[in-house]
Design an enzyme around this catalytic site. Structure first.
Site, mmCIF file in Angstrom:
data_model
loop_
_atom_site.group_PDB
_atom_site.id
_atom_site.type_symbol
_atom_site.label_atom_id
_atom_site.label_comp_id
_atom_site.label_asym_id
_atom_site.label_seq_id
_atom_site.Cartn_x
_atom_site.Cartn_y
_atom_site.Cartn_z
ATOM 1 N N GLU A 1 51.115 48.349 10.394
ATOM 2 C CA GLU A 1 50.574 47.347 11.355
ATOM 3 C C GLU A 1 49.479 47.444 12.020
ATOM 4 O O GLU A 1 49.318 48.598 11.973
ATOM 5 C CB GLU A 1 51.597 47.004 12.729
ATOM 6 N N LYS B 1 53.099 37.887 14.734
ATOM 7 C CA LYS B 1 54.241 38.927 15.495
ATOM 8 C C LYS B 1 54.613 37.798 16.527
ATOM 9 O O LYS B 1 54.322 37.323 17.543
ATOM 10 C CB LYS B 1 53.473 39.760 15.793
ATOM 11 N N CYS C 1 56.915 45.842 13.736
ATOM 12 C CA CYS C 1 57.150 46.609 14.699
ATOM 13 C C CYS C 1 57.963 46.215 15.965
ATOM 14 O O CYS C 1 59.317 46.117 15.302
ATOM 15 C CB CYS C 1 56.126 46.911 14.911
#
Length: 264
Positions: free
Chosen positions: A47, A118, A155
């Site tokens: 990321e 995300k 994540c």
């Protein structure tokens, strides 16, 4: 048999996008040389690899790029050069100049194959990612890589089993999780536990590429559908590799048909 080699690149990015692009190039050159006689497969970077988050309060919007910007062009160049597929995280410009998206880009020989913004922003453990970034739409994203159906996560998404389950329900055989998992008490244990849990409960491979210590946790890893760790890095910079196979997914789902046994 359908199989896919995966390389997890556990390297730190900084606040200089040009240096990060150069590091991506060095890494790809090394991997390309190592795989001159076989398939490079899938290369997974962490990321925020185009530009790191920086210290708390850093204005990351100035480093945001469009999907046809320098970072993605570097990704597509090396994907074509070495006949592989790259996944990496970047900050993508949005309609809000102060808050870009935290975006994963999948680049192949024909260019950008998929993007994922995300969904779950890291508003936890004293951080407030939503102050600096916009969340993506509530839509799971999948892409085919070498005949394997791949679901995209980033994540903090790892802490939300609903997203992993939706991706698997839509056909994912492999979940990829680029991350910048911030170091701290219990964090490595959380990381390892959650990566393995997402694999076991969904009878799916999970490949998770993290930024290294000391700021982040490292421990990039690939876990198979039985929960066995195929490869795991330590906390420093390194690249680790393993191969995933569809027959292992099929075997796990035959022996442990938990997906078929669900009662909704």
């Amino acid at each position: 048999m359908t199989a896919l080699n995966i390389a997890l690149v556990q390297k730190a990015s900084g606040l200089d996008p040009q240096q990060n692009r150069e590091q991506l190039g060095f890494t790809m050159d090394a991997l390309g040389a190592a795989h001159a006689e076989d398939s490079l497969g899938l290369v997974l970077f962490p990321e925020a690899y185009a530009c790191d988050f920086g210290p708390p309060g850093t204005d990351i919007s100035e480093h945001a790029e469009d999907l046809d910007g320098p970072f993605v062009k570097s990704m597509t160049f090396y994907a074509d050069e070495y006949a592989g597929t790259l996944v990496a995280g970047m900050f993508e410009r949005s309609g809000d100049p102060a808050r870009p998206y935290n975006t994963l880009v999948v680049a192949g020989r024909e260019g950008v194959e998929a993007t994922y913004r995300k969904i779950h922003l890291y508003d936890s453990f004293g951080y407030k990612e939503s102050d600096r970034l916009l969340a993506g739409d509530l839509e799971p994203v999948l892409v085919d890589v070498g005949g394997i159906r791949v679901g995209l996560m980033t994540c903090y998404d790892l802490r939300f089993p609903e997203l992993a389950r939706q991706l698997v329900t839509r056909g994912a055989e492999l979940l990829v999780v680029p991350a910048a998992w911030v170091a701290g008490d219990r964090k490595v244990d959380h990381w390892r536990t959650l990566v393995k849990a997402r694999a076991i409960e969904n009878t799916v491979y999970v490949a998770a590429a993290a930024q290294p210590g000391p700021r982040y946790c490292g421990h990039s890893m690939i876990v198979d559908p039985f929960g066995d760790v195929l490869v795991e890095a330590a906390d420093g910079e390194e690249t680790v590799e393993a191969t995933v196979e569809r027959r292992v997914v099929e075997k796990a789902r035959s022996q442990n048909p938990s997906l078929a046994n669900r009662r909704l």
